[in-house]
Design a protein around this motif. Structure first.
Motif, mmCIF file in Angstrom:
data_model
loop_
_atom_site.group_PDB
_atom_site.id
_atom_site.type_symbol
_atom_site.label_atom_id
_atom_site.label_comp_id
_atom_site.label_asym_id
_atom_site.label_seq_id
_atom_site.Cartn_x
_atom_site.Cartn_y
_atom_site.Cartn_z
ATOM 1 N N PHE A 174 0.847 -1.192 0.000
ATOM 2 C CA PHE A 174 0.000 0.000 0.000
ATOM 3 C C PHE A 174 0.892 1.255 0.000
ATOM 4 C CE2 PHE A 174 -2.295 -3.334 2.464
ATOM 5 C CZ PHE A 174 -3.278 -3.606 1.525
ATOM 6 N N PRO A 175 1.303 1.694 -1.204
ATOM 7 C CA PRO A 175 2.306 2.765 -1.313
ATOM 8 C C PRO A 175 1.946 4.036 -0.540
ATOM 9 C CG PRO A 175 1.912 1.776 -3.453
ATOM 10 C CD PRO A 175 0.905 1.168 -2.528
ATOM 11 N N GLU A 176 0.640 4.361 -0.433
ATOM 12 C CA GLU A 176 0.276 5.616 0.232
ATOM 13 C C GLU A 176 0.604 5.591 1.738
ATOM 14 O OE1 GLU A 176 -3.878 6.089 -0.618
ATOM 15 O OE2 GLU A 176 -4.501 4.498 0.731
ATOM 16 N N PHE A 177 0.754 4.415 2.311
ATOM 17 C CA PHE A 177 1.146 4.340 3.731
ATOM 18 C C PHE A 177 2.471 5.052 4.000
ATOM 19 C CE2 PHE A 177 -1.202 0.174 5.135
ATOM 20 C CZ PHE A 177 -2.415 0.807 4.933
ATOM 21 N N ALA A 178 3.271 5.213 2.949
ATOM 22 C CA ALA A 178 4.585 5.848 3.128
ATOM 23 C C ALA A 178 4.465 7.264 3.667
ATOM 24 C CB ALA A 178 5.364 5.845 1.813
ATOM 25 N N VAL A 179 3.287 7.855 3.518
ATOM 26 C CA VAL A 179 3.125 9.222 4.032
ATOM 27 C C VAL A 179 3.447 9.276 5.527
ATOM 28 C CG1 VAL A 179 0.640 9.181 4.627
ATOM 29 C CG2 VAL A 179 1.698 11.286 3.788
ATOM 30 N N GLY B 171 -10.152 10.716 10.758
ATOM 31 C CA GLY B 171 -10.918 11.547 9.825
ATOM 32 C C GLY B 171 -11.018 10.889 8.454
ATOM 33 N N GLU B 172 -11.349 11.724 7.469
ATOM 34 C CA GLU B 172 -11.616 11.226 6.118
ATOM 35 C C GLU B 172 -10.421 10.480 5.512
ATOM 36 O OE1 GLU B 172 -13.098 13.978 2.952
ATOM 37 O OE2 GLU B 172 -14.359 14.622 4.644
ATOM 38 N N ILE B 173 -9.223 11.048 5.696
ATOM 39 C CA ILE B 173 -8.037 10.433 5.075
ATOM 40 C C ILE B 173 -7.831 9.021 5.605
ATOM 41 C CG2 ILE B 173 -5.515 10.578 4.890
ATOM 42 C CD1 ILE B 173 -5.787 13.631 4.888
ATOM 43 N N GLY B 174 -7.908 8.887 6.920
ATOM 44 C CA GLY B 174 -7.701 7.574 7.538
ATOM 45 C C GLY B 174 -8.767 6.575 7.126
ATOM 46 N N GLN B 175 -10.009 7.040 7.035
ATOM 47 C CA GLN B 175 -11.094 6.128 6.641
ATOM 48 C C GLN B 175 -10.905 5.669 5.198
ATOM 49 O OE1 GLN B 175 -13.033 4.714 8.954
ATOM 50 N NE2 GLN B 175 -11.673 5.984 10.201
ATOM 51 N N GLN B 176 -10.494 6.595 4.344
ATOM 52 C CA GLN B 176 -10.242 6.253 2.941
ATOM 53 C C GLN B 176 -9.101 5.229 2.840
ATOM 54 O OE1 GLN B 176 -12.112 7.200 0.233
ATOM 55 N NE2 GLN B 176 -10.864 5.616 -0.731
ATOM 56 N N MET B 177 -8.079 5.419 3.686
ATOM 57 C CA MET B 177 -6.951 4.485 3.648
ATOM 58 C C MET B 177 -7.375 3.090 4.101
ATOM 59 S SD MET B 177 -3.644 6.467 5.017
ATOM 60 C CE MET B 177 -2.600 7.391 3.907
ATOM 61 N N LEU B 178 -8.272 3.017 5.081
ATOM 62 C CA LEU B 178 -8.761 1.698 5.510
ATOM 63 C C LEU B 178 -9.493 1.028 4.344
ATOM 64 C CD1 LEU B 178 -10.139 2.305 9.147
ATOM 65 C CD2 LEU B 178 -7.939 1.317 8.487
ATOM 66 N N GLU B 179 -10.270 1.822 3.613
ATOM 67 C CA GLU B 179 -10.972 1.257 2.451
ATOM 68 C C GLU B 179 -9.980 0.782 1.401
ATOM 69 O OE1 GLU B 179 -14.216 3.560 0.641
ATOM 70 O OE2 GLU B 179 -14.809 4.072 2.698
ATOM 71 N N TRP C 205 10.304 12.259 -2.065
ATOM 72 C CA TRP C 205 9.258 11.238 -2.003
ATOM 73 C C TRP C 205 7.897 11.736 -2.467
ATOM 74 C CZ3 TRP C 205 9.606 6.042 -0.959
ATOM 75 C CH2 TRP C 205 10.900 5.599 -0.690
ATOM 76 N N ARG C 206 7.832 13.002 -2.806
ATOM 77 C CA ARG C 206 6.558 13.634 -3.097
ATOM 78 C C ARG C 206 5.760 12.916 -4.191
ATOM 79 N NH1 ARG C 206 3.982 18.277 -1.797
ATOM 80 N NH2 ARG C 206 2.528 18.918 -3.426
ATOM 81 N N ASP C 207 6.403 12.645 -5.324
ATOM 82 C CA ASP C 207 5.675 12.037 -6.437
ATOM 83 C C ASP C 207 5.232 10.618 -6.103
ATOM 84 O OD1 ASP C 207 5.938 14.315 -7.827
ATOM 85 O OD2 ASP C 207 7.660 13.657 -9.037
ATOM 86 N N GLN C 208 6.114 9.893 -5.465
ATOM 87 C CA GLN C 208 5.802 8.504 -5.150
ATOM 88 C C GLN C 208 4.626 8.380 -4.168
ATOM 89 O OE1 GLN C 208 9.432 6.416 -4.968
ATOM 90 N NE2 GLN C 208 8.555 4.630 -3.932
ATOM 91 N N ILE C 209 4.582 9.256 -3.173
ATOM 92 C CA ILE C 209 3.527 9.175 -2.165
ATOM 93 C C ILE C 209 2.246 9.842 -2.668
ATOM 94 C CG2 ILE C 209 2.839 9.909 0.153
ATOM 95 C CD1 ILE C 209 5.798 9.762 0.947
ATOM 96 N N GLY C 210 2.421 10.894 -3.433
ATOM 97 C CA GLY C 210 1.267 11.683 -3.881
ATOM 98 C C GLY C 210 1.286 13.031 -3.189
ATOM 99 N N GLU D 62 -0.720 15.487 -3.305
ATOM 100 C CA GLU D 62 -1.982 15.959 -2.755
ATOM 101 C C GLU D 62 -2.200 15.424 -1.329
ATOM 102 O OE1 GLU D 62 -6.481 15.665 -4.243
ATOM 103 O OE2 GLU D 62 -4.985 15.542 -5.857
ATOM 104 N N LEU D 63 -1.893 14.146 -1.157
ATOM 105 C CA LEU D 63 -2.051 13.527 0.165
ATOM 106 C C LEU D 63 -1.151 14.220 1.190
ATOM 107 C CD1 LEU D 63 -3.209 11.247 1.958
ATOM 108 C CD2 LEU D 63 -1.346 9.779 1.138
ATOM 109 N N ILE D 64 0.098 14.480 0.800
ATOM 110 C CA ILE D 64 1.027 15.151 1.721
ATOM 111 C C ILE D 64 0.507 16.551 2.073
ATOM 112 C CG2 ILE D 64 3.385 16.034 2.023
ATOM 113 C CD1 ILE D 64 4.354 13.831 0.170
ATOM 114 N N ASP D 65 0.062 17.283 1.042
ATOM 115 C CA ASP D 65 -0.435 18.637 1.275
ATOM 116 C C ASP D 65 -1.674 18.627 2.176
ATOM 117 O OD1 ASP D 65 1.594 19.548 -0.273
ATOM 118 O OD2 ASP D 65 0.386 19.842 -2.074
ATOM 119 N N ASP D 66 -2.584 17.677 1.926
ATOM 120 C CA ASP D 66 -3.798 17.566 2.748
ATOM 121 C C ASP D 66 -3.442 17.368 4.211
ATOM 122 O OD1 ASP D 66 -5.475 17.840 0.675
ATOM 123 O OD2 ASP D 66 -6.189 15.751 0.636
#
Ligand code: TF8
Length: 338
Positions: free
Chosen positions: A104-109, A128-136, A317-322, A324-328
């Motif tokens: 799950f690459p986004e976990f790297a955040v 919040g929303e980010i964590g719930q989305q990650m669980l999904e 790591w910005r591109d790899q993680i995303g 938008e996610l980092i900024d959020d």
């Protein structure tokens, strides 16, 4: 009579009492057994959380779901337990997010250094929303992700000398989790990092295969790393979440009402486990000092030296993680700081 207790090295950590289980009993058909494996030992906060989970699930299901706990990586480390869930030979586990970044690459955040200045900011994101989305998102590849807990703020330990600034890390062999961003962090700081599974770590420290490692105080104590590490630095460099995972093969056999029961129990365990972890953090740091560990507490200026040195990691790591996610997340953290 022999006064054996006088020889016990450290007093057992006093755990807060398990809360009473509230809520209605859940009626559904079938009997189920959950083997629940974790990497940390019986004396840690994570295990205490699991005991609460077991109590909730067994009481609300009126004994129809039995939970059996396997601490100390006896059924495998974080990655092995997770793949046992995928193949259906184990029902539940609660790993750190970091060793699962390959899945799950986004976990790297969460591996970005100094992301959450306060634990409440991690709560806001995870709950919040980010964590719930990650669980999904993580409810795929044979897994169902049903809750968050905390491993916590990571601290550096080593067998060689006190570390007050990055220059002190020169050449130190540091074990990291199996995670490329962590490797990058320690290389950037000038150390010589090696990835390794948690299950092999104590022996590697004891035999001097590595000089140091980094984990929260409670994990350092519950895994007895202080017995083989004389020096520690309170770096708080990364906050690591735990994620509660269920085998999809098992999940799909459960009546919906029991699925909901497990989701509720995981949420309640997550809240309680974080509470236990935070309550014990300072006390355990003190216990480690009392046990003879030399702990360096950094001034805000000293922390800033580490932070500044690690700032390029965010760009790399910005591109790899995303981005938008980092900024959020950074926006949420800033908002919480105001
Ligand atoms: C690590 C992690 C572990 C946990 C737990 C033991 O250093 O921080 O402590 O994930 O499974 O590998």
């Amino acid at each position: 009579v022999l006064g054996l207790t006088a020889f016990s090295a450290s007093a057992a950590t006093e755990m807060p009492p398990l809360p009473e289980v509230k809520g209605e009993k859940v009626e559904a058909d079938g009997n189920f057994k959950i083997k629940f494996s974790i990497g940390t030992t019986e004396s840690g906060a994570q295990y205490r959380g699991l005991e609460y989970f077991e109590k909730i699930v067994e009481q609300r299901s009126d004994g129809n779901i039995q939970v059996e706990l396997f601490p100390g990586a006896q059924l495998g480390d974080d990655r092995q337990a997770t793949s046992a869930l995928q193949s259906g030979t184990l029902e539940m586990t609660m790993p750190s997010t970091s060793p699962l970044v390959n899945m799950f690459p986004e976990f790297a955040v969460f591996d970005l250094p100094f992301l959450f200045p306060q634990p409440e900011m991690a709560d806001a994101v995870l709950d919040g929303e980010i964590g719930q989305q990650m669980l999904e998102d993580a409810s795929s590849q044979g897994l169902v992700a049903i809750g968050w807990g905390e491993n916590g703020y990571r601290q550096l330990t080593n067998s060689q000398h006190p570390v007050e600034e990055p220059a002190d890390l020169d050449g130190l062999k540091i074990r990291t989790m199996e995670n490329d961003l962590h490797l990058d962090i320690w290389r950037t700081l000038g150390a010589n990092p090696t990835p390794m599974s948690f299950a092999e770590l104590f022996t590697a420290l004891e035999q001097g295969v590595v000089d140091g490692q980094e984990n929260p105080w409670i994990t350092i104590e519950s895994s007895k790393f202080n017995e083989v590490q004389d020096y520690a630095t309170e770096t708080n460099h990364v906050y690591t979440p735990f994620i509660t995972l269920v085998s999809a093969r098992f999940w799909d056999r459960l009546p919906e009402d029991y699925q909901q029961l497990l989701r509720d129990a995981a949420t309640e365990m997550g809240d309680y486990q974080r509470h236990v972890s935070r309550t014990l953090n300072d006390q355990i740091k003190q216990d480690l000092k009392d046990s003879g560990m030399q702990i360096t507490e950094l001034t805000p200026e000293q922390v800033k030296v580490f932070q500044d040195k690690l700032e390029p990691v965010y760009e790399d790591w910005r591109d790899q993680i995303g981005g938008e996610l980092i900024d959020d997340i950074r926006a949420q953290v800033e908002q919480a700081q105001e």
